[in-house]
Design a protein around this motif. Sequence first.
Motif, PDB file in Angstrom:
ATOM      1  N   ALA A  90       0.811  -1.217   0.000  1.00  0.00           N
ATOM      2  CA  ALA A  90       0.000   0.000   0.000  1.00  0.00           C
ATOM      3  C   ALA A  90       0.846   1.268   0.000  1.00  0.00           C
ATOM      4  CB  ALA A  90      -0.935   0.002   1.209  1.00  0.00           C
ATOM      5  N   PHE A  91       1.977   1.257   0.707  1.00  0.00           N
ATOM      6  CA  PHE A  91       2.778   2.463   0.885  1.00  0.00           C
ATOM      7  C   PHE A  91       4.129   2.340   0.187  1.00  0.00           C
ATOM      8  CE2 PHE A  91      -0.220   2.746   4.323  1.00  0.00           C
ATOM      9  CZ  PHE A  91      -0.430   4.106   4.515  1.00  0.00           C
ATOM     10  N   ALA A  92       4.517   3.412  -0.528  1.00  0.00           N
ATOM     11  CA  ALA A  92       5.863   3.479  -1.099  1.00  0.00           C
ATOM     12  C   ALA A  92       6.847   4.024  -0.079  1.00  0.00           C
ATOM     13  CB  ALA A  92       5.873   4.363  -2.342  1.00  0.00           C
ATOM     14  N   SER A  93       6.359   4.850   0.838  1.00  0.00           N
ATOM     15  CA  SER A  93       7.169   5.413   1.914  1.00  0.00           C
ATOM     16  C   SER A  93       6.224   5.840   3.021  1.00  0.00           C
ATOM     17  CB  SER A  93       7.999   6.600   1.417  1.00  0.00           C
ATOM     18  OG  SER A  93       7.160   7.662   1.009  1.00  0.00           O
ATOM     19  N   GLU A  94       6.761   6.448   4.061  1.00  0.00           N
ATOM     20  CA  GLU A  94       5.936   6.817   5.205  1.00  0.00           C
ATOM     21  C   GLU A  94       4.769   7.713   4.819  1.00  0.00           C
ATOM     22  OE1 GLU A  94       6.355   9.135   9.520  1.00  0.00           O
ATOM     23  OE2 GLU A  94       8.114   8.819   8.253  1.00  0.00           O
ATOM     24  N   GLY A  95       4.978   8.630   3.881  1.00  0.00           N
ATOM     25  CA  GLY A  95       3.938   9.588   3.539  1.00  0.00           C
ATOM     26  C   GLY A  95       3.377   9.451   2.144  1.00  0.00           C
ATOM     27  N   VAL A  96       3.545   8.288   1.512  1.00  0.00           N
ATOM     28  CA  VAL A  96       3.050   8.095   0.146  1.00  0.00           C
ATOM     29  C   VAL A  96       2.278   6.784   0.066  1.00  0.00           C
ATOM     30  CG1 VAL A  96       3.662   7.862  -2.284  1.00  0.00           C
ATOM     31  CG2 VAL A  96       5.003   9.376  -0.807  1.00  0.00           C
ATOM     32  N   MET A  97       0.940   6.901  -0.023  1.00  0.00           N
ATOM     33  CA  MET A  97       0.087   5.718  -0.172  1.00  0.00           C
ATOM     34  C   MET A  97      -0.224   5.540  -1.656  1.00  0.00           C
ATOM     35  SD  MET A  97      -3.720   4.873   1.371  1.00  0.00           S
ATOM     36  CE  MET A  97      -3.213   4.541   3.055  1.00  0.00           C
ATOM     37  N   ILE A  98       0.413   4.568  -2.268  1.00  0.00           N
ATOM     38  CA  ILE A  98       0.289   4.396  -3.710  1.00  0.00           C
ATOM     39  C   ILE A  98      -0.855   3.473  -4.103  1.00  0.00           C
ATOM     40  CG2 ILE A  98       2.685   4.885  -4.259  1.00  0.00           C
ATOM     41  CD1 ILE A  98       3.222   1.892  -4.165  1.00  0.00           C
TER      42      ILE A  98
END
Length: 281
Positions: free
Chosen positions: A162-170
């Motif tokens: 779901a997440f590419a990083s802490e603040g990016v929900m792809i």
Amino acid sequence: MVQGLLHSAGEPFSMSNAVFAIIRGHRRALDVTSVVQGKTRFFSVMMLTWGLVADIDIESEKFRWMGSARIDFYSLLRAVNLRRYNGRILFVPAPGYEGFGDPVEQTISCKSNGATNAAEGDIPDVCNNETCTYSGPSTDDADLEWRSLKGPFVNVWISNIAFASEGVMIAPQAQFADGYLDAAIIKDCPWSVALGLLLRMKDGSYIESPYVEYFKVKALRIEPGLRVGSSTIGGIIDSDGEVLARGDRSQTKEEPEHLMAYGPPIQLMVDQGLATIFSPR
């Protein structure tokens, strides 16, 4: 990956929570994607990108001295100077997503564990005398109905998490072991729209845009083309943060060769629950 695991358990992202998850020893299954081009194959557990996001991820390395701000800075730069890429995406939709794309006529069967039918005019590079080198999940050819989307594309994002990083929900609907990949395709759009979509990736709401196609697939094939307006320059394709293919012909003799070539189709298929990872619960 860590952010997705903690988010699924309702826990905030922190190093201590990640460490405690390992100490507790809880485990969960994880899908593994086989990425195949010709006789070359490797495995991915997170994502594959082509277009805007791959350009930001790889090309921003030159600004690493800026720290994490390099991503924000280069995202703005790339959005304002937006690139679009020609190409085609072929996919076998998951149940409930059969309405996406256009139907593709199957002409050749390539049958083995996890093998797929060929699209019209294509003979899969992984086939040899009707036997595929791919040894993934067993799939009945009769059940595979390929569909396609044609470019130009701004970004192609194929994700297992779901997440590419802490603040990016792809991929808001991604599951760790559902046996499917989540595809988020940003179609041709104005640069201002692309910038807005990047800003909305924080909570995943960007998939609601009419410029975004979001669906789940069992198998997918990327036929990357050149950048719109160029007869020689392509794009970057990367997986789990590593460059697979680079279409800008910028590689020097000192650089190692990329795992795959830019241009020939790259095929992805899923092994459901093949891996095991630590989980908060």
